[in-house]
Scaffold this motif. Sequence first.
Motif, PDB file in Angstrom:
ATOM      1  N   GLU A 164      60.116  33.946 -31.570  1.00 26.54           N
ATOM      2  CA  GLU A 164      59.917  33.568 -30.174  1.00 26.54           C
ATOM      3  C   GLU A 164      58.963  32.381 -30.052  1.00 26.54           C
ATOM      4  O   GLU A 164      59.157  31.499 -29.211  1.00 26.54           O
ATOM      5  N   LEU A 165      57.938  32.344 -30.907  1.00 22.83           N
ATOM      6  CA  LEU A 165      57.021  31.197 -30.918  1.00 22.83           C
ATOM      7  C   LEU A 165      57.772  29.904 -31.189  1.00 22.83           C
ATOM      8  O   LEU A 165      57.547  28.880 -30.539  1.00 22.83           O
ATOM      9  N   ASP A 166      58.674  29.952 -32.142  1.00 25.06           N
ATOM     10  CA  ASP A 166      59.438  28.757 -32.517  1.00 25.06           C
ATOM     11  C   ASP A 166      60.262  28.249 -31.341  1.00 25.06           C
ATOM     12  O   ASP A 166      60.246  27.056 -31.007  1.00 25.06           O
ATOM     13  N   VAL A 167      60.961  29.160 -30.681  1.00 25.77           N
ATOM     14  CA  VAL A 167      61.815  28.778 -29.548  1.00 25.77           C
ATOM     15  C   VAL A 167      60.964  28.235 -28.400  1.00 25.77           C
ATOM     16  O   VAL A 167      61.286  27.204 -27.796  1.00 25.77           O
ATOM     17  N   PHE A 168      59.863  28.931 -28.116  1.00 25.59           N
ATOM     18  CA  PHE A 168      59.024  28.543 -26.980  1.00 25.59           C
ATOM     19  C   PHE A 168      58.357  27.183 -27.220  1.00 25.59           C
ATOM     20  O   PHE A 168      58.350  26.322 -26.326  1.00 25.59           O
ATOM     21  N   LEU A 169      57.826  26.974 -28.409  1.00 25.97           N
ATOM     22  CA  LEU A 169      57.181  25.698 -28.713  1.00 25.97           C
ATOM     23  C   LEU A 169      58.184  24.549 -28.711  1.00 25.97           C
ATOM     24  O   LEU A 169      57.862  23.417 -28.327  1.00 25.97           O
ATOM     25  N   THR A 170      59.412  24.833 -29.124  1.00 25.02           N
ATOM     26  CA  THR A 170      60.460  23.804 -29.068  1.00 25.02           C
ATOM     27  C   THR A 170      60.738  23.406 -27.631  1.00 25.02           C
ATOM     28  O   THR A 170      60.914  22.223 -27.314  1.00 25.02           O
ATOM     29  N   LYS A 171      60.747  24.395 -26.720  1.00 24.95           N
ATOM     30  CA  LYS A 171      60.955  24.091 -25.301  1.00 24.95           C
ATOM     31  C   LYS A 171      59.805  23.247 -24.754  1.00 24.95           C
ATOM     32  O   LYS A 171      60.014  22.347 -23.932  1.00 24.95           O
ATOM     33  N   LEU A 172      58.593  23.530 -25.211  1.00 23.99           N
ATOM     34  CA  LEU A 172      57.411  22.837 -24.685  1.00 23.99           C
ATOM     35  C   LEU A 172      57.184  21.468 -25.310  1.00 23.99           C
ATOM     36  O   LEU A 172      56.692  20.550 -24.646  1.00 23.99           O
ATOM     37  N   GLU A 210      50.982  29.338 -36.763  1.00 22.89           N
ATOM     38  CA  GLU A 210      49.955  30.241 -37.284  1.00 22.89           C
ATOM     39  C   GLU A 210      48.747  30.296 -36.344  1.00 22.89           C
ATOM     40  O   GLU A 210      48.190  31.368 -36.093  1.00 22.89           O
ATOM     41  N   LEU A 211      48.350  29.131 -35.816  1.00 27.10           N
ATOM     42  CA  LEU A 211      47.223  29.081 -34.891  1.00 27.10           C
ATOM     43  C   LEU A 211      47.501  29.916 -33.640  1.00 27.10           C
ATOM     44  O   LEU A 211      46.611  30.616 -33.142  1.00 27.10           O
ATOM     45  N   LEU A 212      48.732  29.846 -33.148  1.00 29.07           N
ATOM     46  CA  LEU A 212      49.063  30.455 -31.858  1.00 29.07           C
ATOM     47  C   LEU A 212      49.574  31.889 -31.970  1.00 29.07           C
ATOM     48  O   LEU A 212      49.861  32.518 -30.957  1.00 29.07           O
ATOM     49  N   GLN A 213      49.677  32.382 -33.181  1.00 31.32           N
ATOM     50  CA  GLN A 213      50.119  33.758 -33.378  1.00 31.32           C
ATOM     51  C   GLN A 213      49.124  34.716 -32.726  1.00 31.32           C
ATOM     52  O   GLN A 213      47.918  34.607 -32.914  1.00 31.32           O
ATOM     53  N   ASP A 251      45.712  18.379 -33.929  1.00 34.47           N
ATOM     54  CA  ASP A 251      44.314  18.370 -33.506  1.00 34.47           C
ATOM     55  C   ASP A 251      44.191  18.587 -31.995  1.00 34.47           C
ATOM     56  O   ASP A 251      43.277  19.279 -31.532  1.00 34.47           O
ATOM     57  N   LYS A 252      45.104  18.003 -31.238  1.00 29.28           N
ATOM     58  CA  LYS A 252      45.059  18.175 -29.780  1.00 29.28           C
ATOM     59  C   LYS A 252      45.389  19.619 -29.405  1.00 29.28           C
ATOM     60  O   LYS A 252      44.788  20.187 -28.474  1.00 29.28           O
ATOM     61  N   ILE A 253      46.350  20.224 -30.104  1.00 25.01           N
ATOM     62  CA  ILE A 253      46.688  21.625 -29.831  1.00 25.01           C
ATOM     63  C   ILE A 253      45.520  22.529 -30.215  1.00 25.01           C
ATOM     64  O   ILE A 253      45.169  23.467 -29.483  1.00 25.01           O
ATOM     65  N   ALA A 254      44.884  22.240 -31.346  1.00 26.31           N
ATOM     66  CA  ALA A 254      43.720  23.016 -31.765  1.00 26.31           C
ATOM     67  C   ALA A 254      42.580  22.866 -30.760  1.00 26.31           C
ATOM     68  O   ALA A 254      41.869  23.829 -30.452  1.00 26.31           O
ATOM     69  N   HIS A 255      42.421  21.655 -30.224  1.00 28.77           N
ATOM     70  CA  HIS A 255      41.397  21.420 -29.203  1.00 28.77           C
ATOM     71  C   HIS A 255      41.728  22.215 -27.946  1.00 28.77           C
ATOM     72  O   HIS A 255      40.841  22.824 -27.316  1.00 28.77           O
ATOM     73  N   GLN A 280      62.150  15.541 -35.433  1.00 32.56           N
ATOM     74  CA  GLN A 280      61.680  15.948 -36.761  1.00 32.56           C
ATOM     75  C   GLN A 280      60.150  16.044 -36.799  1.00 32.56           C
ATOM     76  O   GLN A 280      59.588  16.967 -37.383  1.00 32.56           O
ATOM     77  N   GLU A 281      59.484  15.096 -36.150  1.00 32.14           N
ATOM     78  CA  GLU A 281      58.023  15.124 -36.103  1.00 32.14           C
ATOM     79  C   GLU A 281      57.516  16.349 -35.348  1.00 32.14           C
ATOM     80  O   GLU A 281      56.527  16.975 -35.730  1.00 32.14           O
ATOM     81  N   LYS A 282      58.219  16.667 -34.256  1.00 28.22           N
ATOM     82  CA  LYS A 282      57.813  17.830 -33.466  1.00 28.22           C
ATOM     83  C   LYS A 282      58.044  19.124 -34.248  1.00 28.22           C
ATOM     84  O   LYS A 282      57.294  20.088 -34.106  1.00 28.22           O
ATOM     85  N   ARG A 283      59.080  19.142 -35.098  1.00 25.79           N
ATOM     86  CA  ARG A 283      59.327  20.332 -35.909  1.00 25.79           C
ATOM     87  C   ARG A 283      58.143  20.594 -36.843  1.00 25.79           C
ATOM     88  O   ARG A 283      57.701  21.732 -37.005  1.00 25.79           O
ATOM     89  N   LYS A 284      57.623  19.543 -37.442  1.00 25.64           N
ATOM     90  CA  LYS A 284      56.457  19.689 -38.323  1.00 25.64           C
ATOM     91  C   LYS A 284      55.254  20.213 -37.540  1.00 25.64           C
ATOM     92  O   LYS A 284      54.515  21.073 -38.020  1.00 25.64           O
ATOM     93  N   LEU A 285      55.085  19.686 -36.340  1.00 29.18           N
ATOM     94  CA  LEU A 285      53.969  20.092 -35.492  1.00 29.18           C
ATOM     95  C   LEU A 285      54.097  21.559 -35.089  1.00 29.18           C
ATOM     96  O   LEU A 285      53.112  22.307 -35.088  1.00 29.18           O
ATOM     97  N   ILE A 286      55.313  21.969 -34.782  1.00 29.73           N
ATOM     98  CA  ILE A 286      55.566  23.361 -34.393  1.00 29.73           C
ATOM     99  C   ILE A 286      55.236  24.300 -35.543  1.00 29.73           C
ATOM    100  O   ILE A 286      54.586  25.331 -35.359  1.00 29.73           O
TER     101      ILE A 286
END
Length: 278
Positions: free
Chosen positions: A198-206, A222-225, A253-257, A211-217
Amino acid sequence: MTTKKNIRLPKSKGIETATVYTPDECLKKIKHIVLQENNQQIVEEFITIQNMKQKFEEAEVSIPNKIVMFGPPGTGKTLTAYYLASRLELPLIVVRLDAIIHSHLGETGSNIRKIFEFAKLAPCVLFLDEFDAIARARDSIDEVKEMARVVNTLLQCLDEFHSNSTFMAATNLEEELDTAVWRRFDTRMTYELPGRAELDVFLTKLLGVSQEKRKLIEQSKELLQGCSFADIEQIILKAKRKMIIEDSEMSYDKIAHGYAAYNPRTLPRDAAPVGAIS
């Protein structure tokens, strides 16, 4: 076609007892919805049955029209009400607890009956969040007599609710609901914190599908679990604001912030969230 202008909601204390959302307004609110597989199946079957009413009536098989949703905050219960209203192309009537709960003897029960009578006359999806506020177990209430009357009125309304409308209720405190209330619902939906799928699907929507976004997701999962969908949306929103302010690209880094700034209440880092998919 039913529009907001010709929906006349019952009033209490001089204010309307609910807020109306058209199917189009509901559609705008659900662009990021992610339902766990079992709940998606329940919703799809529910919609299929609503579209086959004649066959069910001919077979003398009852048609479900009462759904109770329970689970942690921010896991999609309210969005499911918007989703169902949009799919059924019916207005969503969101009950206002501040309007229906009254300090005067008997008024709360009367307001509950009024809103149910309204829903029986005008096809809609009637939604009541924080359902435990009026459906709490009768033997656990301090003001036993008055609140017991409220629960009794609610039970009568649920028993008499045979219409083209659907009643949906949501609670984070399912263990506090009166057992007799549970039995009145023909459909029950359990919500959990999002697992990895579900995290994967939701982050893809957001974030998007490049390809770059896939790496970011993959980095961010793990951080957002342990976060709820609502938590994650706020964290990503903070990251997007920082991206705009700095006129730069989205990054881990922005997501971690955003995570640190929002400071969600999550499960311990060494524990998997409920319903996690490995």
